[in-house]
Design a protein around this motif. Structure first.
Motif: not given
Length: 278
Positions: A38, A56, A68
């Motif tokens: 991530t 996102k 994130e």
């Protein structure tokens, strides 16, 4: 009546309390990414956080990117977190601020792509044009190094003041050479500037703090920076050595996509100006 002008040459920013959103950090893999690769990106809520959250939610999965977003309400912690490795990248600052931060804090952060310009503006509840400011009017400006100089440059471009020849990007009111109206300057933390509008004749406010306070730069500013040749475009930044991280490259591609340009144009209606290459 709003005017748009080109800044002369200076910069941005301040301090506050960090606020995390959109989840917590993950175990380190690389500089700050999670074990599942991530990409963890720090941002101020508006507009950076909103732009990244759009990516996102709507674009990242199709592009093969796990993203994130961590939000901060200040201009220091996103860089210290990036340097320390709890973030992989951040989006909230322009290059003059990034350079000043590196020099003052000993960090090794680099810009990898320009993204958008959040134009700084002058706001007032007392006048509708900067030329209407009375002699001795009080003007609030940011109190941090690069941002204060940027604010003064905006006033220079409108002919309200001049600066000494040796005043650089870190100019302060002490560097004012000519002040025909005898303007009085009140130096405040950037986050406090919108709240000062009841107490001063005008305030020069950063775009994100103006929008957080419900002000529209495109509609409410009585003087606004131009995007032409503007050095204050906000950039995606990483720690030196991570410029070629494939996850970062995917994010840059998305930030420069037609979808993100449209999102910025539709959502901010001229209060934030997108950049598609650089």
């Amino acid at each position: 009546m709003r005017k748009t002008v080109l800044p002369a040459a200076a910069g941005m920013l301040a301090l506050g309390l960090a606020l995390t959103a959109c989840g917590s950090g993950t175990d380190s893999a690389g500089s700050g990414g999670g074990a599942d690769d991530t990409l963890v990106v720090g941002a101020t809520p508006v507009p950076a956080g909103e732009v990244l959250t759009y990516i996102k939610d709507d674009l990242a999965e199709k592009a093969g990117l796990k993203l994130e977003v961590k939000e901060f309400t200040d201009y220091v912690l996103p860089n210290t977190a990036l340097q320390e490795g709890s973030l992989d990248a951040n989006l909230y600052q322009h290059e003059p601020f990034l350079k000043d931060f590196n020099e003052s804090k000993g960090t090794e952060l680099v810009a990898v792509a320009p993204v958008y310009l959040p134009p700084m503006g002058v706001y007032s509840k007392k006048v509708e044009d900067v030329t209407e400011l009375a002699d001795g009017a009080t003007v609030a400006v940011p109190n941090d190094t690069t941002n204060e100089g940027r604010a003064l440059d905006l006033l220079v471009a409108e002919g309200l003041i001049t600066l000494k020849d040796d005043a650089g990007a870190d100019a302060s009111p002490a560097d004012i050479a000519e002040n025909p109206k005898g303007l009085e300057f009140r130096e405040l933390e950037p986050a406090q500037l919108p709240r000062s509008l009841d107490d001063v004749d005008a305030a020069v406010i950063n775009n994100n703090y103006a929008q957080d306070a419900g002000l529209s730069p495109a509609e409410d500013a009585i003087l606004l920076e131009s995007a032409t040749d503007n050095p204050y475009t906000n950039v995606l930044a990483v720690k030196r050595g991570d410029e070629d991280d494939p996850r970062v490259e995917k994010l840059v591609t998305l930030l420069h996509s037609a979808e993100v340009r449209k999102f910025i144009e539709d959502k901010y209606a001229g209060s934030v100006l997108p950049v598609t290459s650089g």
